[in-house]
Design a protein around this motif. Structure first.
Motif, PDB file in Angstrom:
ATOM      1  N   MET A 238       0.790  -1.384   0.106  1.00 19.47           N
ATOM      2  CA  MET A 238       0.113  -0.011   0.029  1.00 19.47           C
ATOM      3  C   MET A 238       0.780   1.413  -0.128  1.00 19.47           C
ATOM      4  O   MET A 238       0.343   2.092  -0.732  1.00 19.47           O
ATOM      5  N   THR A 239       2.063   1.235   0.679  1.00 15.40           N
ATOM      6  CA  THR A 239       2.923   2.493   0.505  1.00 15.40           C
ATOM      7  C   THR A 239       3.420   2.780  -0.959  1.00 15.40           C
ATOM      8  O   THR A 239       3.259   3.976  -1.366  1.00 15.40           O
ATOM      9  N   ASN A 240       3.763   1.618  -1.456  1.00 16.22           N
ATOM     10  CA  ASN A 240       4.210   1.995  -2.897  1.00 16.22           C
ATOM     11  C   ASN A 240       2.908   2.262  -3.856  1.00 16.22           C
ATOM     12  O   ASN A 240       3.226   3.418  -4.786  1.00 16.22           O
ATOM     13  N   LEU A 241       1.961   1.749  -3.381  1.00 20.36           N
ATOM     14  CA  LEU A 241       0.819   2.098  -4.394  1.00 20.36           C
ATOM     15  C   LEU A 241       0.399   3.878  -4.165  1.00 20.36           C
ATOM     16  O   LEU A 241       0.097   4.586  -4.973  1.00 20.36           O
ATOM     17  N   MET A 242       0.453   4.157  -2.669  1.00 20.67           N
ATOM     18  CA  MET A 242       0.220   5.549  -2.432  1.00 20.67           C
ATOM     19  C   MET A 242       1.061   6.499  -2.832  1.00 20.67           C
ATOM     20  O   MET A 242       0.895   7.546  -3.342  1.00 20.67           O
ATOM     21  N   THR A 243       2.538   6.112  -2.860  1.00 15.51           N
ATOM     22  CA  THR A 243       3.493   6.999  -3.559  1.00 15.51           C
ATOM     23  C   THR A 243       3.271   6.932  -5.215  1.00 15.51           C
ATOM     24  O   THR A 243       3.349   8.130  -5.453  1.00 15.51           O
ATOM     25  N   ASN A 244       2.856   5.932  -5.716  1.00 13.95           N
ATOM     26  CA  ASN A 244       2.507   6.184  -7.151  1.00 13.95           C
ATOM     27  C   ASN A 244       1.377   7.055  -7.695  1.00 13.95           C
ATOM     28  O   ASN A 244       1.349   7.513  -8.427  1.00 13.95           O
ATOM     29  N   PHE A 245       0.531   6.873  -6.680  1.00 12.32           N
ATOM     30  CA  PHE A 245      -0.805   7.336  -6.640  1.00 12.32           C
ATOM     31  C   PHE A 245      -0.667   8.981  -6.549  1.00 12.32           C
ATOM     32  O   PHE A 245      -0.880   9.685  -7.227  1.00 12.32           O
ATOM     33  N   ALA A 246       0.368   9.392  -5.606  1.00 12.39           N
ATOM     34  CA  ALA A 246       0.670  10.716  -5.344  1.00 12.39           C
ATOM     35  C   ALA A 246       1.440  11.380  -6.571  1.00 12.39           C
ATOM     36  O   ALA A 246       1.186  12.293  -7.133  1.00 12.39           O
ATOM     37  N   LYS A 247       2.345  10.594  -7.195  1.00  6.22           N
ATOM     38  CA  LYS A 247       3.178  10.647  -8.157  1.00  6.22           C
ATOM     39  C   LYS A 247       2.292  11.045  -9.537  1.00  6.22           C
ATOM     40  O   LYS A 247       2.532  12.020 -10.310  1.00  6.22           O
ATOM     41  N   SER A 248       1.366  10.174  -9.809  1.00  2.00           N
ATOM     42  CA  SER A 248       0.580  10.239 -10.901  1.00  2.00           C
ATOM     43  C   SER A 248      -0.615  11.408 -10.752  1.00  2.00           C
ATOM     44  O   SER A 248      -0.708  12.282 -11.646  1.00  2.00           O
ATOM     45  N   ILE A 249      -1.076  11.846  -9.571  1.00  2.16           N
ATOM     46  CA  ILE A 249      -1.589  12.986  -9.389  1.00  2.16           C
ATOM     47  C   ILE A 249      -0.884  14.391  -9.579  1.00  2.16           C
ATOM     48  O   ILE A 249      -1.367  15.227 -10.245  1.00  2.16           O
TER      49      ILE A 249
ATOM     50  N   GLY B  86       1.844  14.691 -11.576  1.00  2.00           N
ATOM     51  CA  GLY B  86       1.917  14.507 -12.982  1.00  2.00           C
ATOM     52  C   GLY B  86       0.643  14.887 -13.780  1.00  2.00           C
ATOM     53  O   GLY B  86       0.651  15.836 -14.850  1.00  2.00           O
ATOM     54  N   ALA B  87      -0.488  14.495 -13.424  1.00  2.00           N
ATOM     55  CA  ALA B  87      -1.835  14.890 -14.021  1.00  2.00           C
ATOM     56  C   ALA B  87      -1.889  16.508 -13.825  1.00  2.00           C
ATOM     57  O   ALA B  87      -2.489  17.054 -14.611  1.00  2.00           O
ATOM     58  N   PHE B  88      -1.764  16.877 -12.524  1.00  3.33           N
ATOM     59  CA  PHE B  88      -2.023  18.342 -12.121  1.00  3.33           C
ATOM     60  C   PHE B  88      -1.174  19.168 -12.683  1.00  3.33           C
ATOM     61  O   PHE B  88      -1.417  20.368 -13.360  1.00  3.33           O
ATOM     62  N   PHE B  89       0.424  19.031 -12.559  1.00  2.81           N
ATOM     63  CA  PHE B  89       1.369  20.218 -13.046  1.00  2.81           C
ATOM     64  C   PHE B  89       1.696  19.903 -14.287  1.00  2.81           C
ATOM     65  O   PHE B  89       2.189  20.724 -15.041  1.00  2.81           O
ATOM     66  N   GLU B  90       1.903  18.691 -14.961  1.00  2.00           N
ATOM     67  CA  GLU B  90       2.159  18.408 -16.277  1.00  2.00           C
ATOM     68  C   GLU B  90       1.074  18.238 -17.159  1.00  2.00           C
ATOM     69  O   GLU B  90       1.440  18.186 -18.399  1.00  2.00           O
ATOM     70  N   ARG B  91      -0.063  18.259 -16.791  1.00  2.00           N
ATOM     71  CA  ARG B  91      -1.194  18.079 -17.719  1.00  2.00           C
ATOM     72  C   ARG B  91      -1.072  16.915 -18.796  1.00  2.00           C
ATOM     73  O   ARG B  91      -1.341  16.879 -19.898  1.00  2.00           O
ATOM     74  N   ASP B  92      -0.529  15.704 -18.026  1.00  5.23           N
ATOM     75  CA  ASP B  92      -0.155  14.499 -18.883  1.00  5.23           C
ATOM     76  C   ASP B  92      -1.207  13.723 -19.126  1.00  5.23           C
ATOM     77  O   ASP B  92      -1.971  13.440 -17.868  1.00  5.23           O
ATOM     78  N   ARG B  93      -1.921  13.253 -19.918  1.00  9.37           N
ATOM     79  CA  ARG B  93      -3.222  12.543 -20.202  1.00  9.37           C
ATOM     80  C   ARG B  93      -2.730  10.944 -19.754  1.00  9.37           C
ATOM     81  O   ARG B  93      -3.644  10.476 -19.075  1.00  9.37           O
TER      82      ARG B  93
ATOM     83  N   PHE C 206      -5.095   8.843 -16.432  1.00  9.37           N
ATOM     84  CA  PHE C 206      -5.600   7.320 -16.450  1.00  9.37           C
ATOM     85  C   PHE C 206      -4.966   6.660 -15.323  1.00  9.37           C
ATOM     86  O   PHE C 206      -5.516   5.732 -14.750  1.00  9.37           O
ATOM     87  N   LYS C 207      -3.533   6.855 -14.939  1.00 11.12           N
ATOM     88  CA  LYS C 207      -2.889   6.177 -13.871  1.00 11.12           C
ATOM     89  C   LYS C 207      -3.666   6.731 -12.614  1.00 11.12           C
ATOM     90  O   LYS C 207      -4.082   5.970 -11.661  1.00 11.12           O
TER      91      LYS C 207
END
Length: 82
Positions: A2-13, A15-22, A26-27
């Motif tokens: 779950m720690t790895n999942l939450m880390t990847n979740f935060a990175k994806s958020i 990336g989606a918010f700051f980089e506007r990556d499509r 989806f991630k």
């Protein structure tokens, strides 16, 4: 896990918010679904225990799934290595 999942979740958020990556959007949805299913399983298990719907034979379901899936996974892994 779950720690790895939450880390990847935060990175994806991020990336989606700051980089506007499509792809990151989806991630984010994928990770959100995984977390939602996990929380749903926890709440369902809690409801079963509190309402006395939980019997010891329910423990055989994950055991049976494990006994079926692990050999299949090992068999598949053996074919990928060759």
């Amino acid at each position: 896990m779950m720690t790895n999942l939450m880390t990847n979740f935060a990175k994806s958020i991020a990336g989606a918010f700051f980089e506007r990556d499509r792809k990151s959007i989806f991630k984010v949805l994928e990770y959100f679904l995984i977390v939602a299913i996990f929380i749903g399983g926890v709440l369902t298990s809690h409801a079963f225990v509190v309402q006395d719907y939980f019997d010891s034979y329910f423990l055989l379901i994950p055991l049976a799934l494990t006994l079926v899936c692990v050999p299949l996974d090992l068999y598949d892994y053996g074919h990928k290595v060759k």
